[in-house]
Motif scaffolding. Sequence first.
Motif, PDB file in Angstrom:
ATOM      1  N   ALA A  23      13.544  -6.969  25.693  1.00 64.64           N
ATOM      2  CA  ALA A  23      13.275  -5.784  26.515  1.00 64.64           C
ATOM      3  C   ALA A  23      11.862  -5.258  26.241  1.00 64.64           C
ATOM      4  N   LEU A  24      11.440  -5.286  24.983  1.00 65.61           N
ATOM      5  CA  LEU A  24      10.088  -4.854  24.638  1.00 65.61           C
ATOM      6  C   LEU A  24       9.047  -5.775  25.275  1.00 65.61           C
ATOM      7  N   GLU A  25       9.301  -7.071  25.257  1.00 70.25           N
ATOM      8  CA  GLU A  25       8.387  -8.021  25.905  1.00 70.25           C
ATOM      9  C   GLU A  25       8.297  -7.750  27.402  1.00 70.25           C
ATOM     10  N   ASP A  26       9.420  -7.400  28.038  1.00 70.95           N
ATOM     11  CA  ASP A  26       9.416  -7.065  29.466  1.00 70.95           C
ATOM     12  C   ASP A  26       8.576  -5.819  29.727  1.00 70.95           C
ATOM     13  N   VAL A  27       8.711  -4.816  28.866  1.00 68.30           N
ATOM     14  CA  VAL A  27       7.930  -3.590  29.000  1.00 68.30           C
ATOM     15  C   VAL A  27       6.439  -3.909  28.893  1.00 68.30           C
ATOM     16  N   VAL A  28       6.085  -4.711  27.916  1.00 66.82           N
ATOM     17  CA  VAL A  28       4.667  -5.070  27.725  1.00 66.82           C
ATOM     18  C   VAL A  28       4.135  -5.806  28.951  1.00 66.82           C
ATOM     19  N   ARG A  29       4.918  -6.749  29.477  1.00 66.66           N
ATOM     20  CA  ARG A  29       4.491  -7.489  30.678  1.00 66.66           C
ATOM     21  C   ARG A  29       4.240  -6.533  31.848  1.00 66.66           C
ATOM     22  N   LYS A  30       5.160  -5.590  32.038  1.00 64.19           N
ATOM     23  CA  LYS A  30       5.014  -4.645  33.145  1.00 64.19           C
ATOM     24  C   LYS A  30       3.781  -3.762  32.951  1.00 64.19           C
ATOM     25  N   LEU A  31       3.557  -3.314  31.724  1.00 66.05           N
ATOM     26  CA  LEU A  31       2.385  -2.477  31.462  1.00 66.05           C
ATOM     27  C   LEU A  31       1.091  -3.273  31.633  1.00 66.05           C
ATOM     28  N   GLU A  32       1.086  -4.504  31.161  1.00 64.97           N
ATOM     29  CA  GLU A  32      -0.119  -5.328  31.260  1.00 64.97           C
ATOM     30  C   GLU A  32      -0.441  -5.727  32.687  1.00 64.97           C
ATOM     31  N   SER A  33       0.577  -5.780  33.541  1.00 64.91           N
ATOM     32  CA  SER A  33       0.337  -6.176  34.935  1.00 64.91           C
ATOM     33  C   SER A  33      -0.495  -5.132  35.669  1.00 64.91           C
ATOM     34  N   GLY A  34      -0.419  -3.877  35.220  1.00 64.40           N
ATOM     35  CA  GLY A  34      -1.174  -2.812  35.870  1.00 64.40           C
ATOM     36  C   GLY A  34      -0.602  -2.373  37.197  1.00 64.40           C
ATOM     37  N   GLU A  35       0.559  -2.867  37.553  1.00 64.63           N
ATOM     38  CA  GLU A  35       1.149  -2.542  38.854  1.00 64.63           C
ATOM     39  C   GLU A  35       2.005  -1.278  38.832  1.00 64.63           C
ATOM     40  N   ALA A  36       2.368  -0.810  37.639  1.00 67.70           N
ATOM     41  CA  ALA A  36       3.215   0.379  37.544  1.00 67.70           C
ATOM     42  C   ALA A  36       2.385   1.628  37.830  1.00 67.70           C
ATOM     43  N   LYS A  37       2.987   2.566  38.491  1.00 68.54           N
ATOM     44  CA  LYS A  37       2.333   3.852  38.745  1.00 68.54           C
ATOM     45  C   LYS A  37       2.263   4.621  37.432  1.00 68.54           C
ATOM     46  N   LEU A  38       1.457   5.666  37.404  1.00 70.84           N
ATOM     47  CA  LEU A  38       1.208   6.404  36.169  1.00 70.84           C
ATOM     48  C   LEU A  38       2.492   6.893  35.509  1.00 70.84           C
ATOM     49  N   ASP A  39       3.360   7.572  36.269  1.00 67.50           N
ATOM     50  CA  ASP A  39       4.599   8.104  35.681  1.00 67.50           C
ATOM     51  C   ASP A  39       5.488   6.990  35.143  1.00 67.50           C
ATOM     52  N   GLU A  40       5.559   5.895  35.882  1.00 62.32           N
ATOM     53  CA  GLU A  40       6.368   4.761  35.424  1.00 62.32           C
ATOM     54  C   GLU A  40       5.754   4.152  34.162  1.00 62.32           C
ATOM     55  N   SER A  41       4.427   4.075  34.115  1.00 62.46           N
ATOM     56  CA  SER A  41       3.751   3.530  32.942  1.00 62.46           C
ATOM     57  C   SER A  41       4.041   4.372  31.705  1.00 62.46           C
ATOM     58  N   ILE A  42       4.046   5.682  31.872  1.00 62.10           N
ATOM     59  CA  ILE A  42       4.346   6.579  30.748  1.00 62.10           C
ATOM     60  C   ILE A  42       5.773   6.359  30.278  1.00 62.10           C
ATOM     61  N   ASP A  43       6.703   6.272  31.218  1.00 57.49           N
ATOM     62  CA  ASP A  43       8.109   6.025  30.853  1.00 57.49           C
ATOM     63  C   ASP A  43       8.262   4.664  30.170  1.00 57.49           C
ATOM     64  N   LEU A  44       7.567   3.667  30.698  1.00 56.34           N
ATOM     65  CA  LEU A  44       7.622   2.336  30.079  1.00 56.34           C
ATOM     66  C   LEU A  44       7.072   2.379  28.658  1.00 56.34           C
ATOM     67  N   TYR A  45       5.966   3.065  28.469  1.00 55.79           N
ATOM     68  CA  TYR A  45       5.359   3.166  27.144  1.00 55.79           C
ATOM     69  C   TYR A  45       6.317   3.838  26.158  1.00 55.79           C
ATOM     70  N   GLU A  46       6.951   4.937  26.601  1.00 54.37           N
ATOM     71  CA  GLU A  46       7.904   5.647  25.734  1.00 54.37           C
ATOM     72  C   GLU A  46       9.081   4.745  25.382  1.00 54.37           C
ATOM     73  N   ARG A  47       9.600   4.022  26.360  1.00 56.45           N
ATOM     74  CA  ARG A  47      10.716   3.105  26.095  1.00 56.45           C
ATOM     75  C   ARG A  47      10.258   1.986  25.165  1.00 56.45           C
ATOM     76  N   GLY A  48       9.057   1.485  25.393  1.00 58.34           N
ATOM     77  CA  GLY A  48       8.521   0.444  24.526  1.00 58.34           C
ATOM     78  C   GLY A  48       8.410   0.895  23.084  1.00 58.34           C
ATOM     79  N   GLU A  49       7.980   2.117  22.882  1.00 52.18           N
ATOM     80  CA  GLU A  49       7.857   2.646  21.518  1.00 52.18           C
ATOM     81  C   GLU A  49       9.238   2.762  20.868  1.00 52.18           C
ATOM     82  N   LYS A  50      10.228   3.209  21.615  1.00 57.54           N
ATOM     83  CA  LYS A  50      11.593   3.296  21.075  1.00 57.54           C
ATOM     84  C   LYS A  50      12.127   1.903  20.741  1.00 57.54           C
ATOM     85  N   LEU A  51      11.843   0.938  21.602  1.00 49.00           N
ATOM     86  CA  LEU A  51      12.272  -0.441  21.348  1.00 49.00           C
ATOM     87  C   LEU A  51      11.576  -1.000  20.107  1.00 49.00           C
TER      88      LEU A  51
END
Length: 86
Positions: A23-51
Amino acid sequence: MVARMAENAPDIANMSFEDALRALEDVVRKLESGEAKLDESIDLYERGEKLRQHCQARLDAAQERIEKIVAGPDGTAKGTQPFDAG
């Protein structure tokens, strides 16, 4: 999509190390793609940190359980002692 991501995400505390790492690898891939909107990127980052914290806690717990085999003079195992990483 952000709210839906949180609703569909498994509870991190109940995840195995392997599932959390995937799940953490998926979060990193999504963040690195640059396709997520700002709010989604923040949520992804927070989830990534918890993971990441969950994975680290699982690794720390595993390291505490690791035992080193103590060999006797004849080379056979005579017992175990706690692992000492230092």
